[in-house]
Design a protein around this motif. Structure first.
Motif, short mmCIF file in Angstrom:
data_model
loop_
_atom_site.label_atom_id
_atom_site.label_comp_id
_atom_site.label_asym_id
_atom_site.label_seq_id
_atom_site.Cartn_x
_atom_site.Cartn_y
_atom_site.Cartn_z
N ASP A 232 50.33 27.41 32.61
CA ASP A 232 50.65 27.46 34.26
C ASP A 232 51.05 28.52 34.12
O ASP A 232 51.72 29.21 33.25
CB ASP A 232 51.38 26.55 33.67
N GLY A 233 50.74 29.03 35.85
CA GLY A 233 50.57 30.81 36.01
C GLY A 233 50.11 31.83 35.46
O GLY A 233 50.20 32.44 36.69
N TRP A 234 49.33 31.23 34.86
CA TRP A 234 48.53 32.18 34.41
C TRP A 234 47.01 32.31 35.49
O TRP A 234 46.87 31.15 35.85
CB TRP A 234 47.09 31.75 33.52
N THR A 235 46.65 33.54 36.45
CA THR A 235 45.31 33.38 37.36
C THR A 235 43.97 33.97 36.15
O THR A 235 44.43 34.57 35.13
CB THR A 235 46.01 34.30 38.83
N THR A 236 42.83 34.29 36.89
CA THR A 236 41.85 35.10 36.79
C THR A 236 42.10 35.98 36.26
O THR A 236 41.72 36.35 35.62
CB THR A 236 41.01 34.41 37.35
N GLU A 237 42.39 36.93 37.38
CA GLU A 237 43.29 38.02 37.49
C GLU A 237 43.99 38.38 35.94
O GLU A 237 43.86 39.87 34.99
CB GLU A 237 43.99 38.66 38.43
N THR B 242 44.92 40.70 30.01
CA THR B 242 45.35 40.66 28.81
C THR B 242 44.15 40.32 27.51
O THR B 242 44.36 41.08 26.90
CB THR B 242 45.59 38.27 29.04
N VAL B 243 42.98 40.48 28.36
CA VAL B 243 41.78 40.60 27.36
C VAL B 243 41.44 41.92 27.51
O VAL B 243 41.38 42.30 26.57
CB VAL B 243 40.89 40.10 28.48
N VAL B 244 41.60 42.64 28.15
CA VAL B 244 41.87 44.74 27.97
C VAL B 244 42.90 44.76 27.38
O VAL B 244 42.75 45.71 26.59
CB VAL B 244 41.81 44.87 29.17
N ALA B 245 44.00 44.03 27.62
CA ALA B 245 45.56 45.13 27.13
C ALA B 245 44.95 44.28 25.42
O ALA B 245 45.40 45.03 24.99
CB ALA B 245 46.62 43.93 27.13
N GLY B 246 44.46 43.02 24.78
CA GLY B 246 44.26 42.77 23.71
C GLY B 246 43.11 43.97 22.81
O GLY B 246 43.37 43.91 21.95
#
Length: 373
Positions: free
Chosen positions: A333-338, A343-347
């Motif tokens: 909930d609350g997560w957008t595509t951006e 988050t992927v880039v940060a990981g």
């Protein structure tokens, strides 16, 4: 010049991981053939690692490094002429073997040339060269196809091999042998010349003398077997098994990520192209190694390894959350595509920073627990 064996190895590993799909299409490979094509490099590296110690003890640290440089360049170059699965499989096995020969020899040479207080620094610098090799490969990929969908694998593998030729010539001309190796070979005069040359490079003048009555330690295959039995005796077996597992973990995370990243990023809609993401991830390793050097000089080894493993777990959780939302396999909930994209880039980038810390700490600890001589 010794540590740059990492540069050539990194460039080849990244390129091979990225072009595997293209090679599989050209040769109509089955899934198992595609899998073994990448694995074969690491099988070769294992064989090279096993042989490197004996070669380094018998012929010196310099010889495996030189063979590593030349072999990686030659076998990578020949693989660009391959016309089928069997040929490229053998050539990439030999490519991995040469990589495996050079790296342990460099680790020993680095340790034996460095005072204890600078070992973490020297190891970190050597590992940072690996990151630069990965960055070089990422630039090649970007110039060929930023989205990694239509790669021309033969020119890519060729250009990844070119630095190995240059580095071989430079190392042949300028790389010094380990003074410790000369001492145990009963050649203190050669060891003294190496140390005097090192002093001259650092702006000092003077002569070095060794105690001619000091006992000479035998080296060679017999010595290597005796050393192997020693590290698995009752006193050292637990430490040996623990460090084998520690090395397995850091290698699995590091190289597994390198192989998987180009293939995973192709299927993700991220803010920048896959090639740029790979380049950024490679460059993020540089502050990671700097951080590893700092931790290596200020923290005990066990707490520092605990820190890096905790960071790796965090990075994997972050990546999985972002990737899960981005691919639709996870709903939050609350997560957008951006949000998922960043988050992927940060990981990815947290992983590259922290694994660089772990690599520095683990390999410094291994050289301290088991001196090369």
């Amino acid at each position: 010049l010794g540590g740059s064996v990492y540069f050539t190895a990194a460039a080849e590993i990244v390129i091979v991981g990225a072009v595997t799909v293209t090679v599989a299409k050209e040769f109509n490979l089955a899934p198992w053939q595609r899998g073994i094509l990448v694995s074969i490099i690491f099988i070769g590296a294992l064989l090279g690692n096993l042989a490197s110690g004996t070669l380094g003890d018998t012929f010196g640290r310099r010889v495996p490094i030189l063979v590593g440089y030349l072999g990686m360049a030659v076998f990578a170059g020949l693989s660009t002429l391959a016309t089928g699965f069997a040929v490229i499989l053998v050539l990439w096995l030999l490519l991995g073997l040469c990589f495996g020969l050079g790296v342990p020899a460099w680790n020993s040479l680095c340790s034996e040339h460095s005072p204890t207080r600078l070992r973490a620094l020297m190891n970190g610098v050597g590992q940072a060269i690996f990151s630069l090799g990965m960055a070089y490969a990422a630039i090649l990929l970007y110039l060929d196809d930023p989205y990694l969908r239509n790669l021309h694998w033969r020119p890519l593998v060729f250009w990844a091999a070119v630095p190995g030729v240059v580095l071989f010539v430079l190392a042949l001309l300028f790389l010094d042998e380990s003074p410790a190796y000369f001492v145990v070979q009963g050649r203190p005069d050669r060891a003294a010349r190496v140390l005097e040359h090192a002093a001259w490079l650092n702006g000092f003048q003077g002569s070095v003398a060794f105690d001619s009555t000091a006992p000479v330690v035998p080296t060679g295959a017999g010595c290597s077997m005796e050393a192997t039995l020693t590290v698995f005796n009752r006193r050292h077996a637990y430490t040996t098994i623990t460090m084998i597992f520690a090395a397995f973990v850091v290698n699995f995370v590091y190289y597994g990520f390198i192989y998987a990243l180009p293939q995973v990023l192709v299927g993700m809609d991220l803010p920048v192209s896959p090639a740029v993401n790979i380049l950024i991830a490679c460059l993020m390793e540089l502050p990671g190694f700097a951080f590893g050097i700092y931790i290596g000089q200020t923290m005990d080894r066990i707490p520092s390894m605990t820190f890096y493993l905790s960071g790796i777990i965090l990075s994997e959780v972050v990546f999985i959350l972002g990737a899960g939302v981005l691919t639709g396999e996870l709903r939050l909930d609350g997560w957008t595509t951006e949000t998922a994209q960043w988050t992927v880039v940060a990981g990815v980038n947290i992983n590259r920073v922290i694994i660089s810390v772990g690599w520095t700490i683990v390999y410094v600890y291994v050289t301290e627990v088991y001196p090369a001589i």
